[in-house]
Motif scaffolding. Sequence first.
Motif, PDB file in Angstrom:
ATOM      1  N   ILE A 224      28.933  51.809  48.301  1.00 13.05           N
ATOM      2  CA  ILE A 224      29.010  50.687  47.365  1.00 13.05           C
ATOM      3  C   ILE A 224      30.374  50.737  46.679  1.00 13.05           C
ATOM      4  O   ILE A 224      30.781  51.769  46.148  1.00 13.05           O
ATOM      5  N   VAL A 225      31.085  49.618  46.680  1.00 10.65           N
ATOM      6  CA  VAL A 225      32.424  49.542  46.103  1.00 10.65           C
ATOM      7  C   VAL A 225      32.396  48.595  44.919  1.00 10.65           C
ATOM      8  O   VAL A 225      31.883  47.474  45.020  1.00 10.65           O
ATOM      9  N   GLU A 230      37.448  39.599  43.334  1.00  5.58           N
ATOM     10  CA  GLU A 230      36.554  39.229  44.424  1.00  5.58           C
ATOM     11  C   GLU A 230      37.224  39.355  45.792  1.00  5.58           C
ATOM     12  O   GLU A 230      36.589  39.753  46.779  1.00  5.58           O
ATOM     13  N   GLU A 231      38.520  39.057  45.888  1.00  6.21           N
ATOM     14  CA  GLU A 231      39.229  39.173  47.166  1.00  6.21           C
ATOM     15  C   GLU A 231      39.182  40.612  47.684  1.00  6.21           C
ATOM     16  O   GLU A 231      39.007  40.847  48.888  1.00  6.21           O
ATOM     17  N   VAL A 244      29.964  45.502  44.179  1.00  8.55           N
ATOM     18  CA  VAL A 244      29.568  45.129  42.823  1.00  8.55           C
ATOM     19  C   VAL A 244      30.789  44.544  42.131  1.00  8.55           C
ATOM     20  O   VAL A 244      31.840  45.194  42.068  1.00  8.55           O
ATOM     21  N   ASN A 245      30.669  43.308  41.624  1.00  8.64           N
ATOM     22  CA  ASN A 245      31.752  42.691  40.864  1.00  8.64           C
ATOM     23  C   ASN A 245      31.567  43.044  39.396  1.00  8.64           C
ATOM     24  O   ASN A 245      30.677  42.522  38.712  1.00  8.64           O
ATOM     25  N   ALA A 391      46.439  41.173  45.264  1.00  5.50           N
ATOM     26  CA  ALA A 391      46.269  40.844  46.680  1.00  5.50           C
ATOM     27  C   ALA A 391      45.596  41.992  47.416  1.00  5.50           C
ATOM     28  O   ALA A 391      45.958  43.157  47.230  1.00  5.50           O
ATOM     29  N   SER A 392      44.615  41.673  48.245  1.00  8.18           N
ATOM     30  CA  SER A 392      43.896  42.705  48.986  1.00  8.18           C
ATOM     31  C   SER A 392      44.630  43.009  50.283  1.00  8.18           C
ATOM     32  O   SER A 392      44.178  42.679  51.390  1.00  8.18           O
ATOM     33  N   LYS A 393      45.776  43.650  50.143  1.00  3.95           N
ATOM     34  CA  LYS A 393      46.631  43.980  51.275  1.00  3.95           C
ATOM     35  C   LYS A 393      47.269  45.345  51.021  1.00  3.95           C
ATOM     36  O   LYS A 393      47.570  45.695  49.872  1.00  3.95           O
TER      37      LYS A 393
END
Length: 405
Positions: A224-225, A230-231, A244-245, A391-393
């Motif tokens: 679980i992260v 959200e990205e 989980v946000n 950014a999810s990079k």
Amino acid sequence: MAGNRAVVYVRPGEVEVRDTRYPELILRDGPGVNPLNVGRKCNHGVIVKVVTTNICGSDQHMVRGRTTAPSGLVLGHEITGEVVETGSDVEFIKKGDLVSVPFNIACGRCPSCRRQDTHICENVNPDRPGSAYGYVDMGGWVGGQSEYVMVPYADFQLLKFPDKDEAMDKILDLTMLSDIFPTGYHGAVSAGVKTGSTVYVAGAGPVGLAAAHSAQLLGASVVIVGDMIEERLAQARSFGCETVNLRKHDDLGEQLEQLLGVPEVDCAIDAVGFEASGHGEGAGEAPATVLNSIMGATRAGGRLGIPGLYVTGDPGAEDEGAKEGTLKIRFGLGFAKAHTFVTGQTPVMRYHRDLMKAILSGKAQIAKAVNATLISLDQAPEGYKQFDGGASKKFVIDPHGLVRN
């Protein structure tokens, strides 16, 4: 003499690409170099032509102005490259070898190195045990977000790839061996992840994603992260994690119970560090949030792996205690639950060879997990801006245009 270009920290929020000195097998004076290291001869070192070098969250802490990093510091500690020059004392590494450079600088001779504790080498940083390239208060070894870089103690440190062509085909995975993959893996190992474990990972940045993938490799039944963006959570879900946000839900235990049937996990990993935010809509910075929340969320007798960075000097902190690394941690809770805490930099050499084999065999898919994104050296300042914006990079710099995308 060949030239060199590198990514340099200028001031909070600003980096730029500058012409810099071509490396020599000696540590010259410059921004951040410890005076006791100036003039240090490195005949045991090599010059590496950088093939890939990555932007790290630890770099971002400096760029945000959250450390005492001096202007002009050459950044970068995640380095993969080709050896183009060897010192007179180098015996086993040869020109033309394609190598991964551990971000820890380690001599191989001191008691710590002999125990495989290469993250706390006693001979490379005059101030305290442990050193790294391009990082504040780490001895002043020049960073590797550049075209060329000097690497000391080459025979001991460097991980040579067995086949250059095969390695270049998987370079976006192998570039993660210098730091992020071993760091995530160390977090999972330190947390005691094993077959069937339920695991909570705080933070869905690249280290958190690497930790989550590592937990899967180690046999976790559920990973679980938690994150605020959200990205990033979507990236975690892309390879099978639950999420989980924490901006929308401030009660971590309640969210865990919805997923697991109980409000706790077997073990937890802090992949956030000292710039943590409080949970819930509108929450501000609260540097002890993650440590306190994972103590609450981990079962009695569980382990907490803490690869997230904590510092002894944070000039940007909001309270006086945090400025010197003093945080409001509920240590009594951890004591009452008999938790084991494992902190500190990752001893990369303890893991990188085995993780290389996992990549080359196809078992590990770390580039996919962290969304490796190739950019040029000149695009590095924009990469820093995007990374800082969430950014999810995982930005991978290709200084010489050698990587086939």
